[in-house]
Design an enzyme around this catalytic site. Structure first.
Site, PDB file in Angstrom:
ATOM      1  N   CYS A 134       0.841  -1.207   0.000  1.00  0.00           N
ATOM      2  CA  CYS A 134       0.000   0.000   0.000  1.00  0.00           C
ATOM      3  C   CYS A 134       0.875   1.257   0.000  1.00  0.00           C
ATOM      4  O   CYS A 134       1.547   1.540  -0.977  1.00  0.00           O
ATOM      5  CB  CYS A 134      -0.989  -0.024   1.165  1.00  0.00           C
ATOM      6  SG  CYS A 134      -2.323   1.174   0.938  1.00  0.00           S
ATOM      7  N   HIS A 194      -3.645  -5.344   0.565  1.00  0.00           N
ATOM      8  CA  HIS A 194      -3.145  -5.660   1.910  1.00  0.00           C
ATOM      9  C   HIS A 194      -3.111  -7.163   2.168  1.00  0.00           C
ATOM     10  O   HIS A 194      -3.987  -7.703   2.852  1.00  0.00           O
ATOM     11  CB  HIS A 194      -4.003  -4.952   2.971  1.00  0.00           C
ATOM     12  CG  HIS A 194      -3.725  -3.492   3.077  1.00  0.00           C
ATOM     13  ND1 HIS A 194      -2.724  -2.972   3.883  1.00  0.00           N
ATOM     14  CD2 HIS A 194      -4.283  -2.434   2.453  1.00  0.00           C
ATOM     15  CE1 HIS A 194      -2.690  -1.660   3.758  1.00  0.00           C
ATOM     16  NE2 HIS A 194      -3.624  -1.299   2.899  1.00  0.00           N
ATOM     17  N   GLU A 212      -1.348  -8.747   4.201  1.00  0.00           N
ATOM     18  CA  GLU A 212      -1.159  -9.056   5.631  1.00  0.00           C
ATOM     19  C   GLU A 212      -2.491  -9.254   6.341  1.00  0.00           C
ATOM     20  O   GLU A 212      -2.533  -9.783   7.446  1.00  0.00           O
ATOM     21  CB  GLU A 212      -0.323  -7.958   6.309  1.00  0.00           C
ATOM     22  CG  GLU A 212      -1.073  -6.687   6.708  1.00  0.00           C
ATOM     23  CD  GLU A 212      -1.370  -5.749   5.549  1.00  0.00           C
ATOM     24  OE1 GLU A 212      -1.067  -6.111   4.394  1.00  0.00           O
ATOM     25  OE2 GLU A 212      -1.902  -4.653   5.808  1.00  0.00           O
TER      26      GLU A 212
END
Ligand SMILES: [Mn+2]
Length: 248
Positions: free
Chosen positions: A112, A212, A214
């Site tokens: 990001c 994202h 994660e």
């Protein structure tokens, strides 16, 4: 032994405290690195060049995390009203980290804002607000971390394509995006409306995504694969550094 992955953090104010910040990072980043076989080391956003040189001697790879918008002065344009408040210390620290990592061939993953800071550090520019400046056909600033909001199309000859395949469903929590690419960088993935969603360099040292992973790695093999790829590259880098007699 697990390779050490340095993770960028940032100043955050909690609760009533407005005078003293904490250097923090969302827990999902170090947890994803650990799940992929690495050992996470959280780095403070301190810009000093000597500190960065010392820190980079202690890590085998770097993860540039998400966060607030980059100061548009960094890419030479006036601030748009939709651009968030800047963290100039973080900007300076991360740009110095990108340059130092590239100079040392340290493996990098950007996520990001991490993708955006890599691009800006290497001379690229950003759309400050997709709705105002791009006329995006899709909603990229979606509020939910876990929702798969749009697909991305990935170049089959890219490292990202080898990890994710040529199409992948992703979350999307950004209102900015890459406008022009920095030196030696290539956009390797796009949303269906053309918004850049993946970035690589010419030497396979650096990989970055606008979404994202994660937040998805627990149930998305492709998302976990991005961290496993960084850990594998870091392992390789560590072994090379050992055989060159440099050590940590
Ligand atoms: Mn998006």
């Amino acid at each position: 032994m697990r390779p050490v992955i340095g993770i960028t953090s940032y100043a955050k104010y909690f609760g009533e405290e407005t005078q003293t910040a904490y250097f923090a990072v969302r827990e999902t980043y170090p947890r994803a690195i650990a799940a992929a076989g690495g050992a996470a080391l959280i780095l403070p956003p301190l810009a000093d060049g000597d500190q960065i040189a010392a820190l980079l001697g202690a890590v085998d790879g770097l993860l540039f995390t998400g966060g607030t918008d980059i100061d548009p002065a960094r890419y030479g344009v006036d601030r748009h009203p939709a651009t968030q408040q800047s963290d100039t210390e973080r900007d300076a620290s991360e740009i110095a980290l990108v340059h130092a990592a590239m100079a040392r061939d340290i493996p990098v993953l950007g996520i990001c804002r991490g993708m955006q800071i890599i691009n800006v550090a290497l001379g690229g520019t950003l759309y400050q607000d997709l709705a105002a400046e791009y006329g995006a056909a899709q909603s990229h600033p979606h509020g939910s971390w876990k929702s798969l909001v749009h697909d991305i199309r990935i170049a089959p000859d890219s490292r990202l394509g080898a990890i994710l395949g040529t199409t992948h469903a992703v979350n999307s929590l950004h209102h900015q995006a890459i406008r022009t690419t920095g030196r030696g960088l290539r956009v390797v993935a796009q949303a269906e409306d053309g918004v850049p969603e993946g970035l690589e360099d010419d030497h396979q040292r650096l990989l970055a995504v606008q979404f994202h992973p994660e937040e998805l790695y627990g149930h998305d093999e492709g998302a976990l694969g991005l961290f496993a790829d960084l850990v594998a590259r870091a392992q390789h880098f560590h072994a090379e550094r050992l055989s060159a007699g440099v050590g940590r």
